[in-house]
Design a protein around this motif. Sequence first.
Motif, PDB file in Angstrom:
ATOM      1  N   VAL A  78       0.821  -1.220   0.000  1.00 19.77           N
ATOM      2  CA  VAL A  78       0.000   0.000   0.000  1.00 19.77           C
ATOM      3  C   VAL A  78       0.853   1.268   0.000  1.00 19.77           C
ATOM      4  N   ALA A  79       2.172   1.114   0.101  1.00 20.14           N
ATOM      5  CA  ALA A  79       3.051   2.286   0.115  1.00 20.14           C
ATOM      6  C   ALA A  79       2.887   3.147  -1.136  1.00 20.14           C
ATOM      7  N   PRO A  80       2.790   2.588  -2.367  1.00 18.32           N
ATOM      8  CA  PRO A  80       2.565   3.463  -3.536  1.00 18.32           C
ATOM      9  C   PRO A  80       1.246   4.223  -3.458  1.00 18.32           C
ATOM     10  N   LEU A  81       0.189   3.629  -2.892  1.00 19.93           N
ATOM     11  CA  LEU A  81      -1.079   4.329  -2.748  1.00 19.93           C
ATOM     12  C   LEU A  81      -0.947   5.497  -1.771  1.00 19.93           C
ATOM     13  N   ILE A  82      -0.180   5.310  -0.707  1.00 21.39           N
ATOM     14  CA  ILE A  82       0.052   6.400   0.246  1.00 21.39           C
ATOM     15  C   ILE A  82       0.731   7.576  -0.453  1.00 21.39           C
ATOM     16  N   ALA A  83       1.696   7.252  -1.316  1.00 28.20           N
ATOM     17  CA  ALA A  83       2.381   8.318  -2.055  1.00 28.20           C
ATOM     18  C   ALA A  83       1.415   9.075  -2.955  1.00 28.20           C
ATOM     19  N   VAL A  84       0.539   8.355  -3.643  1.00 29.64           N
ATOM     20  CA  VAL A  84      -0.415   9.008  -4.541  1.00 29.64           C
ATOM     21  C   VAL A  84      -1.412   9.859  -3.755  1.00 29.64           C
ATOM     22  N   ILE A  85      -1.911   9.299  -2.644  1.00 25.08           N
ATOM     23  CA  ILE A  85      -2.900  10.021  -1.835  1.00 25.08           C
ATOM     24  C   ILE A  85      -2.323  11.330  -1.296  1.00 25.08           C
ATOM     25  N   THR A  86      -1.046  11.319  -0.962  1.00 28.44           N
ATOM     26  CA  THR A  86      -0.396  12.536  -0.438  1.00 28.44           C
ATOM     27  C   THR A  86       0.169  13.415  -1.540  1.00 28.44           C
ATOM     28  N   GLY A  87      -0.126  13.085  -2.810  1.00 29.36           N
ATOM     29  CA  GLY A  87       0.273  13.937  -3.924  1.00 29.36           C
ATOM     30  C   GLY A  87       1.695  13.766  -4.378  1.00 29.36           C
ATOM     31  N   ASN A  88       2.274  12.577  -4.196  1.00 31.81           N
ATOM     32  CA  ASN A  88       3.657  12.336  -4.588  1.00 31.81           C
ATOM     33  C   ASN A  88       3.723  11.253  -5.657  1.00 31.81           C
ATOM     34  N   ASP A  89       4.853  11.275  -6.400  1.00 32.04           N
ATOM     35  CA  ASP A  89       5.092  10.282  -7.445  1.00 32.04           C
ATOM     36  C   ASP A  89       5.381   8.926  -6.785  1.00 32.04           C
TER      37      ASP A  89
END
Length: 388
Positions: A78-89
């Motif tokens: 889920v780490a990539p989803l956390i990045a997307v949710i917080t507006g990061n690549d």
Amino acid sequence: MPFIPTLRLSPYRAFVVRYPRLFDVLALVVAAVACVAAAVHLVVQDANGGAYCSLAAEVAGIALSRRYLWVGTLLFSVAPLIAVITGNDPQVTWTMSIVGVFYVCLRGLPGLWVGLLVAVLNYASVSSFDGIGLGATAPVAAVLAFAGAAAGSALRGQRQYWQELEQRARDALVTRESEANRRVAEERLRIARDLHDVVGHEIALINMHLGLAEVGLEPGDTATRSSLHAAREGVQTVLRETQHILDVLRVDSDIESTRPVAAYEEIPDLVDSFRAVGLDVDLTLPAALRLGAEVSAAAYRIVQEALTNAQRHGMRSATITGVAAEAVLTLTITNPVSPLAAPKGRAGYGLVGMRERAQSAGGHVSAEERSAMFTVTAALPMDGGLSQ
């Protein structure tokens, strides 16, 4: 020398078997280097807190997967989803998740389900950030997740396969040595039975002759009578002890333990029994030999074991030749070797027993294979030579 089963491994396979956890360590090292590089990248880019949270989730997931595989897998997935949710690549985190997938599948998780989980989450996070199109990296992220899972599962399966083969080889060696020891012990027990039967028979004869001598004494020969009486009592004691030993040896239900002692004169009947089951035997033996009971039994047992080997490992034929010269009986048993027979380096159980048998009678046995012919030669001492 005993036959030792071995595995002929290529250098790569031998390396995998010898160092089974090396790839686990390499995966962790790659993950650690990637984490350091990602952290430096975030510092240089002056990323926000969400990027650090996604990286922390990735690192924590890989670290936890050493003991809690599924918990760690869910966390770094889920780490990539956390990045997307917080507006990061999510590129850094989904790339690191490939290493995590490889690691957990290498350690035992099913590659299909883990690959499917990470592929879906990678695709969802990357497509949410980059959009869906021909140039999007979402399909690449999904495919690489399956590739990492497949690589980890394949390497684990190969490692388990070769480790199992190596263990089977060890078990086969232990089992073979145990079987050889059991067969040798059985042959020694049979030798002991025959020897005790012979000794018991001779002691009984001595006791009978002492009784006849005592009956034939003059009435006034008291001293001789007392000596003979004491000798008879001693012989009877030995006979009782011998019978006791025989009872101990024959506790089992072995049918052969109750049969008469084997003898040289019974070899033709033995050969007939092998002919009846399809073994073609050419027999040439000197007749009218006076052999001691122990030597006679040894000759019979050696021929019996040699014919058994010829039937099991030969080409259904054998030749037995006996020569009596210079107080030595030489028995030669020859049979053609089957192409499916055991390899030359393998020690035969029967050969060990034949040597034990010959040594107990004061002789020796040799065996060799030459030009696809297996030859057993037994030299046994003759006590009385040719009978008149």
